[in-house]
Design a protein around this motif. Structure first.
Motif, PDB file in Angstrom:
ATOM      1  N   SER A 103       0.730  -1.585  -0.357  1.00  0.00           N
ATOM      2  CA  SER A 103       0.174   0.165   0.135  1.00  0.00           C
ATOM      3  C   SER A 103       1.584   1.330   0.213  1.00  0.00           C
ATOM      4  O   SER A 103       1.927   0.842   0.070  1.00  0.00           O
ATOM      5  N   LYS A 104      -0.100   2.389  -0.224  1.00  0.00           N
ATOM      6  CA  LYS A 104       0.823   2.991   0.220  1.00  0.00           C
ATOM      7  C   LYS A 104       1.723   4.352   1.127  1.00  0.00           C
ATOM      8  O   LYS A 104       2.900   4.616   1.393  1.00  0.00           O
ATOM      9  N   LEU A 105       0.457   3.509   2.024  1.00  0.00           N
ATOM     10  CA  LEU A 105       1.034   4.003   3.525  1.00  0.00           C
ATOM     11  C   LEU A 105       2.612   3.071   3.599  1.00  0.00           C
ATOM     12  O   LEU A 105       3.789   2.855   4.300  1.00  0.00           O
ATOM     13  N   GLU A 106       2.086   1.831   3.569  1.00  0.00           N
ATOM     14  CA  GLU A 106       3.638   1.092   3.743  1.00  0.00           C
ATOM     15  C   GLU A 106       5.295   1.390   3.499  1.00  0.00           C
ATOM     16  O   GLU A 106       5.658   0.963   3.384  1.00  0.00           O
ATOM     17  N   TYR A 107       4.024   1.372   1.462  1.00  0.00           N
ATOM     18  CA  TYR A 107       5.744   2.576   1.416  1.00  0.00           C
ATOM     19  C   TYR A 107       6.253   3.177   1.400  1.00  0.00           C
ATOM     20  O   TYR A 107       6.957   3.393   2.138  1.00  0.00           O
ATOM     21  N   ALA A 108       5.323   4.590   1.354  1.00  0.00           N
ATOM     22  CA  ALA A 108       5.911   5.477   2.921  1.00  0.00           C
ATOM     23  C   ALA A 108       6.456   5.288   4.090  1.00  0.00           C
ATOM     24  O   ALA A 108       7.503   6.021   4.469  1.00  0.00           O
ATOM     25  N   GLN A 109       6.504   4.479   4.819  1.00  0.00           N
ATOM     26  CA  GLN A 109       6.895   3.779   5.752  1.00  0.00           C
ATOM     27  C   GLN A 109       8.422   2.933   5.867  1.00  0.00           C
ATOM     28  O   GLN A 109       8.563   3.613   6.765  1.00  0.00           O
ATOM     29  N   CYS A 110       8.411   2.154   4.793  1.00  0.00           N
ATOM     30  CA  CYS A 110       9.424   1.711   4.503  1.00  0.00           C
ATOM     31  C   CYS A 110      10.759   3.449   3.959  1.00  0.00           C
ATOM     32  O   CYS A 110      11.545   2.397   4.192  1.00  0.00           O
ATOM     33  N   ALA A 111      10.517   3.554   3.276  1.00  0.00           N
ATOM     34  CA  ALA A 111      10.720   4.511   2.658  1.00  0.00           C
ATOM     35  C   ALA A 111      11.048   5.715   4.265  1.00  0.00           C
ATOM     36  O   ALA A 111      12.668   6.395   4.729  1.00  0.00           O
ATOM     37  N   ALA A 112       9.993   5.988   5.102  1.00  0.00           N
ATOM     38  CA  ALA A 112      10.692   6.532   6.442  1.00  0.00           C
ATOM     39  C   ALA A 112      11.676   6.161   7.230  1.00  0.00           C
ATOM     40  O   ALA A 112      12.675   6.978   7.680  1.00  0.00           O
ATOM     41  N   ALA A 113      11.468   5.270   7.435  1.00  0.00           N
ATOM     42  CA  ALA A 113      12.316   4.135   8.240  1.00  0.00           C
ATOM     43  C   ALA A 113      13.493   3.863   7.437  1.00  0.00           C
ATOM     44  O   ALA A 113      14.857   3.849   8.473  1.00  0.00           O
ATOM     45  N   SER A 114      13.880   4.299   6.053  1.00  0.00           N
ATOM     46  CA  SER A 114      15.169   4.042   5.880  1.00  0.00           C
ATOM     47  C   SER A 114      15.740   5.464   5.731  1.00  0.00           C
ATOM     48  O   SER A 114      17.300   5.306   5.891  1.00  0.00           O
ATOM     49  N   LEU A 115      15.033   6.635   5.368  1.00  0.00           N
ATOM     50  CA  LEU A 115      15.698   7.846   6.471  1.00  0.00           C
ATOM     51  C   LEU A 115      16.412   7.883   7.195  1.00  0.00           C
ATOM     52  O   LEU A 115      17.142   9.010   6.991  1.00  0.00           O
ATOM     53  N   ALA A 116      15.559   7.777   8.292  1.00  0.00           N
ATOM     54  CA  ALA A 116      15.708   7.790   9.697  1.00  0.00           C
ATOM     55  C   ALA A 116      16.933   6.959   9.772  1.00  0.00           C
ATOM     56  O   ALA A 116      17.680   7.689  10.745  1.00  0.00           O
ATOM     57  N   TYR A 117      17.313   5.775   9.343  1.00  0.00           N
ATOM     58  CA  TYR A 117      17.901   4.774   9.117  1.00  0.00           C
ATOM     59  C   TYR A 117      19.112   5.423   8.928  1.00  0.00           C
ATOM     60  O   TYR A 117      20.598   5.327   9.671  1.00  0.00           O
ATOM     61  N   LEU A 118      19.214   6.791   7.147  1.00  0.00           N
ATOM     62  CA  LEU A 118      19.889   6.740   7.053  1.00  0.00           C
ATOM     63  C   LEU A 118      20.770   8.145   7.591  1.00  0.00           C
ATOM     64  O   LEU A 118      21.810   8.404   8.462  1.00  0.00           O
ATOM     65  N   VAL A 119      19.897   8.869   9.001  1.00  0.00           N
ATOM     66  CA  VAL A 119      20.057  10.385   9.040  1.00  0.00           C
ATOM     67  C   VAL A 119      20.607   9.707  10.634  1.00  0.00           C
ATOM     68  O   VAL A 119      21.819  10.277  11.392  1.00  0.00           O
ATOM     69  N   ILE A 120      20.232   9.127  11.486  1.00  0.00           N
ATOM     70  CA  ILE A 120      20.653   8.187  12.958  1.00  0.00           C
ATOM     71  C   ILE A 120      22.522   7.790  12.147  1.00  0.00           C
ATOM     72  O   ILE A 120      23.265   7.537  13.253  1.00  0.00           O
ATOM     73  N   ARG A 177       4.726  24.777  15.275  1.00  0.00           N
ATOM     74  CA  ARG A 177       5.120  23.996  16.142  1.00  0.00           C
ATOM     75  C   ARG A 177       6.989  23.395  16.015  1.00  0.00           C
ATOM     76  O   ARG A 177       7.774  22.892  16.738  1.00  0.00           O
ATOM     77  N   LEU A 178       7.625  22.458  14.845  1.00  0.00           N
ATOM     78  CA  LEU A 178       9.179  22.302  14.517  1.00  0.00           C
ATOM     79  C   LEU A 178       9.741  23.821  14.848  1.00  0.00           C
ATOM     80  O   LEU A 178       9.656  24.054  13.716  1.00  0.00           O
ATOM     81  N   THR A 179      10.149  24.247  15.932  1.00  0.00           N
ATOM     82  CA  THR A 179      10.540  25.734  15.822  1.00  0.00           C
ATOM     83  C   THR A 179      12.193  25.301  15.032  1.00  0.00           C
ATOM     84  O   THR A 179      12.667  26.472  14.913  1.00  0.00           O
ATOM     85  N   ARG A 180      13.061  23.895  15.287  1.00  0.00           N
ATOM     86  CA  ARG A 180      14.271  24.175  15.261  1.00  0.00           C
ATOM     87  C   ARG A 180      14.377  23.972  13.076  1.00  0.00           C
ATOM     88  O   ARG A 180      13.712  22.856  13.369  1.00  0.00           O
ATOM     89  N   ARG A 181      15.031  24.767  12.466  1.00  0.00           N
ATOM     90  CA  ARG A 181      14.605  24.912  11.194  1.00  0.00           C
ATOM     91  C   ARG A 181      15.815  23.685  10.732  1.00  0.00           C
ATOM     92  O   ARG A 181      17.126  22.642  11.684  1.00  0.00           O
ATOM     93  N   GLY A 182      15.311  22.698  10.472  1.00  0.00           N
ATOM     94  CA  GLY A 182      15.756  21.589   9.565  1.00  0.00           C
ATOM     95  C   GLY A 182      15.743  21.337   8.103  1.00  0.00           C
ATOM     96  O   GLY A 182      14.537  22.294   6.991  1.00  0.00           O
ATOM     97  N   ILE A 183      15.819  19.842   7.735  1.00  0.00           N
ATOM     98  CA  ILE A 183      14.623  19.221   6.398  1.00  0.00           C
ATOM     99  C   ILE A 183      13.620  18.777   6.720  1.00  0.00           C
ATOM    100  O   ILE A 183      13.354  17.927   7.845  1.00  0.00           O
ATOM    101  N   VAL A 184      12.440  18.960   6.321  1.00  0.00           N
ATOM    102  CA  VAL A 184      11.285  18.609   6.215  1.00  0.00           C
ATOM    103  C   VAL A 184      11.131  17.681   5.148  1.00  0.00           C
ATOM    104  O   VAL A 184      10.624  17.676   3.845  1.00  0.00           O
ATOM    105  N   PHE A 185      10.902  16.410   5.277  1.00  0.00           N
ATOM    106  CA  PHE A 185      10.545  15.581   4.146  1.00  0.00           C
ATOM    107  C   PHE A 185       9.071  14.966   5.022  1.00  0.00           C
ATOM    108  O   PHE A 185       8.549  14.209   5.632  1.00  0.00           O
ATOM    109  N   ILE A 186       7.961  15.184   3.609  1.00  0.00           N
ATOM    110  CA  ILE A 186       6.769  15.048   3.708  1.00  0.00           C
ATOM    111  C   ILE A 186       6.083  13.841   3.052  1.00  0.00           C
ATOM    112  O   ILE A 186       6.955  13.631   1.783  1.00  0.00           O
ATOM    113  N   LEU A 187       5.931  12.791   3.359  1.00  0.00           N
ATOM    114  CA  LEU A 187       5.967  11.761   2.774  1.00  0.00           C
ATOM    115  C   LEU A 187       4.093  11.119   2.882  1.00  0.00           C
ATOM    116  O   LEU A 187       3.298  10.790   3.531  1.00  0.00           O
ATOM    117  N   SER A 188       3.651  11.398   1.454  1.00  0.00           N
ATOM    118  CA  SER A 188       1.882  11.638   1.513  1.00  0.00           C
ATOM    119  C   SER A 188       1.283  11.862  -0.210  1.00  0.00           C
ATOM    120  O   SER A 188       1.932  11.458  -0.653  1.00  0.00           O
TER     121      SER A 188
END
Length: 300
Positions: free
Chosen positions: A105-122, A178-189
């Motif tokens: 599904s689109k949600l599962e795909y976006a979750q995989c992409a988000a998890a991968s990006l999080a993995y990379l960043v950390i 609410r996101l007061t500290r500037r950074g990169i915002v990835f929108i998955l939608s």
């Protein structure tokens, strides 16, 4: 092709249990670092000048340059803190959609992409946070770079309930504040909402000096409308069901979806936001590594 890259195919990823395993497999094939941080703030090491924008702190005006050029420039410095990445994940009902053309599904795909990006960043010892939303912000996990943070983010994503409508415009306005500290915002939608309101919300992110990346996540059937026989379409997000003859709708539908995606893309680019259309039948290594390589070249 290395054996690990086989895991990047959506059909194979769909068989793996757990987002953390999927993320590890996706990243394993190509992890090479996302950035030398492109983000610049005000700290110790001078980097460059940029033109003053109303609302900037006058303490950082370079008055010597002003005296020579009669133009107002601010001194920019390399940010002392690590890059901050915010993952903004749409968990509305329409994200559940999965056609026969896609393994997830689109949600599962976006979750995989988000998890991968999080993995990379950390992996780079940078900080990543997560927001899940539909018609309201459901979860907001503050950024962290700790080794255990990935498990927390994945735990939140695996608990989502995609049953509500989406309200991208108001949500993006709220998050920009609410996101007061500037950074990169990835929108998955899938961004299935009023385009003008959504783009106004994106503009608010840019006004707050965030670097915005839109990963427009769509099922291939939503773009190609491959249906042949009389089909009952189940309405999501409080829309009713509809029995139609696809042949009678195909041309009008494709014109409308093309108009919508073109408007979103043009609106993003006009605001200086990155726009990446990702289809859920596209291998995730292609979707992510292509964009990250493009971003790396641009930042340099």
């Amino acid at each position: 092709m290395p054996e690990t890259l086989n895991f990047l195919d959506p059909a194979v990823l769909a068989k793996l249990e757990g987002l953390q395993l999927r993320a590890a497999r996706i990243v394993e094939g190509y992890v090479s670092g996302l950035h030398r941080s492109p983000y610049q703030g005000f700290s110790v090491e001078f980097a460059e000048h940029r033109e003053y924008v109303p609302g900037d702190d006058l303490r950082y005006v370079d008055w010597k340059v002003f005296g020579k050029t009669d133009k107002v420039y601010l001194k920019q410095y390399e940010e002392e803190t690590n890059l901050i990445c915010y993952l903004v994940l749409d968990t509305s009902e329409s994200m559940q959609y999965q056609s026969e053309m896609a393994a997830m599904s689109k949600l599962e795909y976006a979750q995989c992409a988000a998890a991968s990006l999080a993995y990379l960043v950390i992996h780079q010892v940078d900080s990543v946070g997560l927001v899940t939303f539909d018609d309201a912000v459901r979860q907001l996990v503050r950024p962290s770079s700790s080794a255990t943070h990935l498990s927390q983010l994945i735990g939140v994503m695996e608990q989502v309930e995609p049953v509500r409508k989406t309200r991208t415009g108001p949500i993006f306005h709220e998050l920009a504040e609410r996101l007061t500290r500037r950074g990169i915002v990835f929108i998955l939608s899938d961004l299935f909402d009023d385009a003008d309101e959504m783009l106004a919300g994106l503009k608010h992110f840019r006004h707050r000096r965030h670097d915005v990346v839109v990963l427009h996540t769509l099922d291939p059937a939503e773009l190609e409308f491959p249906f042949q026989n009389a089909t009952m379409f189940h309405g999501m997000e409080e829309l009713g069901d509809l029995l139609v003859e696809p042949a009678q709708l195909r041309r009008a539908y494709q014109e409308e979806i093309n108009r919508f995606t073109a408007k979103v893309r043009a609106g993003c680019l006009a605001q200086g936001a990155d726009y990446v259309q990702v289809r859920t039948d596209m291998p995730l290594d292609v979707a992510l590594s292509t964009y990250l390589a493009h971003r790396r070249r641009r930042v340099r």
